[in-house]
Design an enzyme around this catalytic site. Structure first.
Site, PDB file in Angstrom:
ATOM      1  N   CYS A  75       0.768  -1.157  -0.171  1.00 48.87           N
ATOM      2  CA  CYS A  75       0.080  -0.051  -0.221  1.00 48.87           C
ATOM      3  C   CYS A  75       0.806   1.121  -0.093  1.00 48.87           C
ATOM      4  O   CYS A  75       1.588   1.338   1.068  1.00 48.87           O
ATOM      5  CB  CYS A  75      -0.818  -0.016   1.202  1.00 48.87           C
ATOM      6  SG  CYS A  75      -2.084   1.253   1.278  1.00 48.87           S
ATOM      7  N   HIS A 167      -2.216  -4.793 -10.575  1.00 47.28           N
ATOM      8  CA  HIS A 167      -2.988  -3.411 -11.119  1.00 47.28           C
ATOM      9  C   HIS A 167      -3.177  -3.730 -12.850  1.00 47.28           C
ATOM     10  O   HIS A 167      -2.324  -4.222 -13.517  1.00 47.28           O
ATOM     11  CB  HIS A 167      -2.017  -2.249 -11.001  1.00 47.28           C
ATOM     12  CG  HIS A 167      -1.751  -1.806  -9.533  1.00 47.28           C
ATOM     13  ND1 HIS A 167      -2.496  -1.164  -8.890  1.00 47.28           N
ATOM     14  CD2 HIS A 167      -0.674  -2.443  -8.624  1.00 47.28           C
ATOM     15  CE1 HIS A 167      -1.954  -0.996  -7.704  1.00 47.28           C
ATOM     16  NE2 HIS A 167      -0.964  -1.545  -7.243  1.00 47.28           N
ATOM     17  N   GLU A 216     -10.142   0.307  -6.115  1.00 49.13           N
ATOM     18  CA  GLU A 216      -9.175  -0.655  -5.572  1.00 49.13           C
ATOM     19  C   GLU A 216      -9.897  -1.920  -5.251  1.00 49.13           C
ATOM     20  O   GLU A 216     -10.961  -2.133  -4.777  1.00 49.13           O
ATOM     21  CB  GLU A 216      -8.766   0.147  -4.243  1.00 49.13           C
ATOM     22  CG  GLU A 216      -7.636   1.064  -4.326  1.00 49.13           C
ATOM     23  CD  GLU A 216      -6.961   1.290  -2.975  1.00 49.13           C
ATOM     24  OE1 GLU A 216      -6.897   0.521  -2.276  1.00 49.13           O
ATOM     25  OE2 GLU A 216      -6.747   2.617  -2.955  1.00 49.13           O
ATOM     26  N   ARG A 217      -9.004  -3.038  -5.531  1.00 48.96           N
ATOM     27  CA  ARG A 217      -9.604  -4.358  -4.918  1.00 48.96           C
ATOM     28  C   ARG A 217      -9.778  -4.241  -3.472  1.00 48.96           C
ATOM     29  O   ARG A 217      -9.150  -3.621  -2.726  1.00 48.96           O
ATOM     30  CB  ARG A 217      -8.359  -5.428  -5.416  1.00 48.96           C
ATOM     31  CG  ARG A 217      -8.368  -6.682  -4.766  1.00 48.96           C
ATOM     32  CD  ARG A 217      -7.277  -7.634  -5.008  1.00 48.96           C
ATOM     33  NE  ARG A 217      -6.136  -7.366  -4.108  1.00 48.96           N
ATOM     34  CZ  ARG A 217      -5.016  -8.095  -4.400  1.00 48.96           C
ATOM     35  NH1 ARG A 217      -5.162  -9.144  -5.009  1.00 48.96           N
ATOM     36  NH2 ARG A 217      -4.042  -7.869  -3.615  1.00 48.96           N
ATOM     37  N   CYS A 225      -4.223   5.818  -5.049  1.00 46.62           N
ATOM     38  CA  CYS A 225      -3.705   4.800  -4.666  1.00 46.62           C
ATOM     39  C   CYS A 225      -2.103   4.664  -4.942  1.00 46.62           C
ATOM     40  O   CYS A 225      -1.814   4.943  -6.307  1.00 46.62           O
ATOM     41  CB  CYS A 225      -4.299   3.361  -5.677  1.00 46.62           C
ATOM     42  SG  CYS A 225      -3.639   2.011  -5.153  1.00 46.62           S
ATOM     43  N   GLY A 228      -0.723   2.078  -7.112  1.00 45.71           N
ATOM     44  CA  GLY A 228      -1.274   2.042  -8.508  1.00 45.71           C
ATOM     45  C   GLY A 228      -0.970   3.424  -9.289  1.00 45.71           C
ATOM     46  O   GLY A 228      -0.752   3.113 -10.590  1.00 45.71           O
TER      47      GLY A 228
HETATM   48  N1  LIG Z   1      -6.513  -2.399  -2.404  1.00 45.91           N
HETATM   49  C1  LIG Z   1      -4.947  -2.910  -2.592  1.00 45.91           C
HETATM   50  C2  LIG Z   1      -4.177  -2.476  -1.461  1.00 45.91           C
HETATM   51  C3  LIG Z   1      -4.234  -1.055  -0.984  1.00 45.91           C
HETATM   52  C4  LIG Z   1      -3.408  -0.155  -2.084  1.00 45.91           C
HETATM   53  C5  LIG Z   1      -3.558   1.371  -1.494  1.00 45.91           C
HETATM   54  N2  LIG Z   1      -4.403   2.155  -1.562  1.00 45.91           N
HETATM   55  C6  LIG Z   1      -2.006   2.140  -2.242  1.00 45.91           C
HETATM   56  O1  LIG Z   1      -2.029   3.345  -1.719  1.00 45.91           O
HETATM   57  O2  LIG Z   1      -1.311   1.492  -2.678  1.00 45.91           O
HETATM   58  C7  LIG Z   1      -4.801  -4.232  -2.840  1.00 45.91           C
HETATM   59  O3  LIG Z   1      -5.652  -5.071  -2.341  1.00 45.91           O
HETATM   60  O4  LIG Z   1      -3.951  -4.577  -3.404  1.00 45.91           O
END
Ligand SMILES: N[C@@H](CCC[C@H](N)C(=O)O)C(=O)O
Length: 287
Positions: A75, A167, A216-217, A225, A228
């Site tokens: 994250c 991603h 987001e997943r 993200c 991301g």
């Molecule tokens: N939803 C993501 C994890 C969180 C990513 C985050 N918000 C970031 O800033 O990178 C996952 O399940 O991979």
């Protein structure tokens, strides 16, 4: 249970942080706690839960749980917040230190002082481009660059990158028209991505600038993200829209991140992190 917490965010991507240097939570409670604490009605409200914990292999450790209780491996916005918290709360000694994630160790550099960390730069390591490691179904050793991706009668083109978490990046002409709400929830669970995927739509402004929106997943639409944004910059370079070794400004819904895919292969993320509130969450695990 009374659980001390700090709420922080990176560009509006907010998490509830628990300092496990001070206390412990049983493993089986973590997923239900993430779901309840992230809920704005019965909890505090956030995109998920982050644990800051002692680490053997690094100076400090981070674990991240999405809003639905699933655990992510990395994250980016959370890492900058963990770095700010760790430095401001004297969990680490120097301004450069390592953070353990489930995707490996990264290195954070602080700008600011113990009273107020202004900005954090993180060496996010090298992106993972091999298809079976992202993971995405298909020929294991290939990369996924500008590949046709038909979904719900939409003929899209995908580039896939892992920053320790997966991603799928889709370049669009106009970010305001990106079908995020319609296709985000479908693509994120598409079976071509066996572990699910974070879904990003990106509009290239120039070789130094892009607009970015994310589904987001495990959490849905968020303000940004960090992993991301790193993946989007790598994807833009793989597609010839930008250049390695140059810092690129990514405009997320909640603000800007500055990302460089350096010539040595490492991805650098630079941006701020903010603390909003600390307190105690009164939680009944059975409710
Ligand atoms: N939803 C993501 C994890 C969180 C990513 C985050 N918000 C970031 O800033 O990178 C996952 O399940 O991979």
């Amino acid at each position: 249970m009374n659980i001390p917490f700090t709420k922080m965010h990176g560009l509006g991507n907010s998490y509830i942080f628990l300092d496990l240097f001070k206390y412990q939570i049983e493993e089986e409670l973590l997923a239900p706690l993430a779901i309840d604490i992230a809920n704005k009605d019965i909890g505090i409200g956030s995109d998920g839960l982050i644990l800051i914990h002692p680490s053997i292999q690094a100076d400090v450790g981070m674990r991240i749980f999405n809003k639905d209780g699933s655990e992510g491996k990395n994250c980016g916005n959370g890492l900058r917040c963990v770095a700010k918290y760790a430095y401001e709360n004297n969990l680490v000694e120097s301004k450069t230190f390592s953070i353990e994630t489930k995707a490996g160790n990264v290195t954070a550099e602080i700008r600011g002082d113990r009273a107020f960390v202004e900005e954090v730069t993180v060496d996010m390591g090298e992106p993972i481009l091999k298809r079976n490691l992202i993971p995405m179904e298909g020929n294991a050793d290939e990369q996924v660059i500008a590949e046709s991706f038909e979904i719900s009668h939409h003929p899209l083109v995908v580039t896939a990158v892992s920053m320790g978490n997966p991603h799928a990046i889709f370049f669009v002409e106009d970010i305001a028209e990106a079908p995020l709400t319609e296709l985000g929830p479908i693509i994120t669970v598409d079976q071509r991505f066996p572990e699910g995927v974070n879904v990003e739509f990106v509009e290239i402004v120039s070789d130094k600038e892009m607009h970015f929106r994310v589904w987001e997943r495990g959490s849905g639409i968020t303000q940004g993200c960090g992993t991301g944004a790193c993946a989007a910059v790598v994807a833009s370079i793989l597609n010839g829209f930008a250049n390695k070794g140059e810092e690129i400004c990514v405009h997320l819904s909640g603000g800007d991140l500055f990302i460089t895919w350096a010539n040595d292969g490492h991805v650098w993320m630079r941006g701020n992190a903010s603390t909003t509130v600390s307190g105690e969450f009164y939680w009944n695990p059975k409710s």
